[in-house]
Enzyme design. Sequence first.
Site, PDB file in Angstrom:
ATOM      1  N   ASP A 102      14.073   6.867  -5.113  1.00  0.00           N
ATOM      2  CA  ASP A 102      13.434   5.788  -4.364  1.00  0.00           C
ATOM      3  C   ASP A 102      14.456   4.676  -4.157  1.00  0.00           C
ATOM      4  OD1 ASP A 102      11.422   4.064  -3.356  1.00  0.00           O
ATOM      5  OD2 ASP A 102       9.954   4.915  -4.746  1.00  0.00           O
ATOM      6  N   ASP A 203      11.904   2.446   0.395  1.00  0.00           N
ATOM      7  CA  ASP A 203      10.841   1.466   0.208  1.00  0.00           C
ATOM      8  C   ASP A 203      10.802   0.459   1.366  1.00  0.00           C
ATOM      9  OD1 ASP A 203       8.882   0.456  -1.783  1.00  0.00           O
ATOM     10  OD2 ASP A 203      10.129  -1.337  -1.740  1.00  0.00           O
ATOM     11  N   GLU A 245       9.240   4.346   4.168  1.00  0.00           N
ATOM     12  CA  GLU A 245       7.883   3.787   4.053  1.00  0.00           C
ATOM     13  C   GLU A 245       7.734   2.725   5.128  1.00  0.00           C
ATOM     14  OE1 GLU A 245       5.011   1.502   0.814  1.00  0.00           O
ATOM     15  OE2 GLU A 245       7.091   0.941   1.047  1.00  0.00           O
ATOM     16  N   HIS A 319       1.457   5.727  -5.473  1.00  0.00           N
ATOM     17  CA  HIS A 319       1.318   4.832  -6.614  1.00  0.00           C
ATOM     18  C   HIS A 319       0.733   3.473  -6.214  1.00  0.00           C
ATOM     19  CE1 HIS A 319       4.936   3.764  -4.571  1.00  0.00           C
ATOM     20  NE2 HIS A 319       4.996   2.627  -5.244  1.00  0.00           N
ATOM     21  N   ASP A 320       0.527   3.233  -4.930  1.00  0.00           N
ATOM     22  CA  ASP A 320      -0.062   1.968  -4.464  1.00  0.00           C
ATOM     23  C   ASP A 320      -1.521   2.133  -4.049  1.00  0.00           C
ATOM     24  OD1 ASP A 320       2.429   0.654  -4.690  1.00  0.00           O
ATOM     25  OD2 ASP A 320       2.971   1.126  -2.612  1.00  0.00           O
TER      26      ASP A 320
HETATM   27  O1  TEU Z   1       5.042  -1.058  -1.116  1.00  0.00           O
HETATM   28  C1  TEU Z   1       5.000  -1.767   0.091  1.00  0.00           C
HETATM   29  C2  TEU Z   1       3.834  -2.574   0.326  1.00  0.00           C
HETATM   30  O2  TEU Z   1       3.713  -3.116   1.408  1.00  0.00           O
HETATM   31  C3  TEU Z   1       2.849  -2.719  -0.786  1.00  0.00           C
HETATM   32  O3  TEU Z   1       3.087  -3.907  -1.431  1.00  0.00           O
HETATM   33  C4  TEU Z   1       1.502  -2.680  -0.266  1.00  0.00           C
HETATM   34  O4  TEU Z   1       1.269  -3.730   0.602  1.00  0.00           O
HETATM   35  C5  TEU Z   1       0.554  -2.763  -1.387  1.00  0.00           C
HETATM   36  O5  TEU Z   1       0.959  -1.908  -2.409  1.00  0.00           O
HETATM   37  C6  TEU Z   1      -0.799  -2.334  -0.945  1.00  0.00           C
HETATM   38  O6  TEU Z   1      -1.626  -2.549  -2.001  1.00  0.00           O
HETATM   39  C7  TEU Z   1       6.273  -0.771  -1.659  1.00  0.00           C
HETATM   40  C8  TEU Z   1       6.093  -0.022  -2.953  1.00  0.00           C
HETATM   41  O7  TEU Z   1       5.483   1.210  -2.704  1.00  0.00           O
HETATM   42  C9  TEU Z   1       5.328  -0.890  -3.910  1.00  0.00           C
HETATM   43  O8  TEU Z   1       5.021  -0.237  -5.096  1.00  0.00           O
HETATM   44  C10 TEU Z   1       6.154  -2.123  -4.166  1.00  0.00           C
HETATM   45  O9  TEU Z   1       5.422  -3.026  -4.950  1.00  0.00           O
HETATM   46  C11 TEU Z   1       6.559  -2.823  -2.874  1.00  0.00           C
HETATM   47  O10 TEU Z   1       7.042  -1.927  -1.885  1.00  0.00           O
HETATM   48  C12 TEU Z   1       7.673  -3.785  -3.147  1.00  0.00           C
HETATM   49  O11 TEU Z   1       8.843  -3.097  -3.443  1.00  0.00           O
END
Ligand code: TEU
Length: 543
Positions: A102, A203, A245, A319-320
């Site tokens: 990542d 990311d 992403e 994971h989000d």
């Molecule tokens: O996520 C991108 C992102 O936009 C997220 O913050 C999203 O808005 C949120 O998770 C929705 O609930 C990426 C990664 O996948 C995330 O884990 C990180 O926190 C974020 O970037 C910052 O690096």
Amino acid sequence: MREGKNCPWWKKSVVYQVYPRSFQDSNGDGIGDLNGIIQRLDYLQELGIDAIWLSPVCKSPQDDNGYDISDYQDIDPMFGTLQDMERLIEEANKHHIKIMIDLVLNHSSDEHPWFLEAKKGRENPYHDYYVWRDGTEETPPNDMRAAFGGSAWEWVPEIEQYYFHQFSVKQPDLNWENPKLRQEIYEMINWWMQKGVGGFRLDVIDQIAKEPDQKITQNGPRLHEFIQELSRETFQKGDLITVGEAWGATTEIAKLYSNPDGSEFSMVFQFEHIGLDQQEGKEKWDLAPLPFLKLKKILERWQKELFQCGWNSLFWNNHDLPRIVSRWGNDKEYRTESAKMLAVLLHGMQGTPYIYQGEEIGMTNVKYAMEDYRDIETLNMYQERLEQGYEESDIMTSIYAKSRDNARTPMQWNDSLNAGFTEGMPWMKVNPNYKEINAESQRTDPDSIFYCYKTLIQLRKKYEVFAEGAFELLMPEHNQFFAYTRESQGEKLYVICNFSEKEAVCSLEENWKNMQILYSNYPESVDEKIYRPYEARMYLRCQ
Ligand code: TEU
Ligand code: CA
């Protein structure tokens, strides 16, 4: 579609996402680690996946669970050492599994040496690696907000400037306008390629070309210029799988990202369907029922518009995101049926499927007391909404539905203490349903969700139509069925899913008796027109 220029290997592959913190602890400190992943490679090989996307394991103060990196070329001691990482790559290769890492390139940690230097003074050579603006302590440059709450500008009194951060204060945004920064990033990526990684997940890549004065964060004017340079200087020198992403991707933009000429990435994660169950124009916490017909329309559009001129990523989870079986399935009486239906529906489409750890055993959302949540986004939102006067019970309802911690509870391996995840004290509570839902019990049951995923992965490798076939949506207005066909070179695949807990009658006039049934999540029925709750079938017609 043969291997070769038009069919890179990743078009027939399935990727499995590991969230290392929560996958397998090997030394009893309660946190998953690299050696833990090595212990579980046999399991992943049995499932049949081709690559692991590993969420960040680089050195990090862990303000955002590793998405705040302080050294891109070392492993955080919490997860192991660089040697452990090299061993993971090697052992995974022996299991025919590639490791994708990542890359968090939009921001670093505020503890990264670049930032420590940058904030020393305006003349420091690293100052311009980040995004700074003048202002006064009382008035930030503008009113932009950070994704995890508060202003996107943080005042540094020593140099009387603000730095820009789209995420937490401990995640200062990198300045991609600076060619020296870009060069350092390419060198770092090439170093990882030499270590033998098989690919990368990038990311929030659509946020690197920001123009904060214009309040532009996503899809900035120089975005594709930067990405094409990045790709040329790094990925194109290897045979890799790369996925960006991109929350702001439309189908038009995705065709650039996933251009078959290989000038950018293999594919992107798009999120158009992911925001459907929230109130329009509001935040993900502002819940709304899933508009089913819209879901079908959006996925149909992505399937059709990228056909032969781009490539889709297929996912329900990461994971989000909350667990899909709890979100759009039914995690109570139809947990098994609906988890399988969602799997069939996704894995029949064109694109590269991503399975998030625990999805293959039907893991569910959790309802914890506030003190058991760990995620910075959840914690900040809770505080912010309390201050804004929201009812606590409403906040908790949102958290149960959407907190990122739903996905981050430890992997449930077996019914022993802490689900076999750790012998110590887990960094986050294990979902109490682990005695019933765990990998071991799934693997002893040939009818389990695990074997459904395994079968789907095998089918994708066996029949060309999965990678190649053109998509047609069936019964677009039906509010229970999500059904479609995929067709290529004499093969026609039918995927018919009852996306509801009520029986549904299928009015398609096909001669089902003459077709081969590739997969079904129920025993054979007396009347094949009738679909039981969450029933899903895949038929194949050959000429
Ligand atoms: O996520 C991108 C992102 O936009 C997220 O913050 C999203 O808005 C949120 O998770 C929705 O609930 C990426 C990664 O996948 C995330 O884990 C990180 O926190 C974020 O970037 C910052 O690096
Ligand atoms: Ca550990």
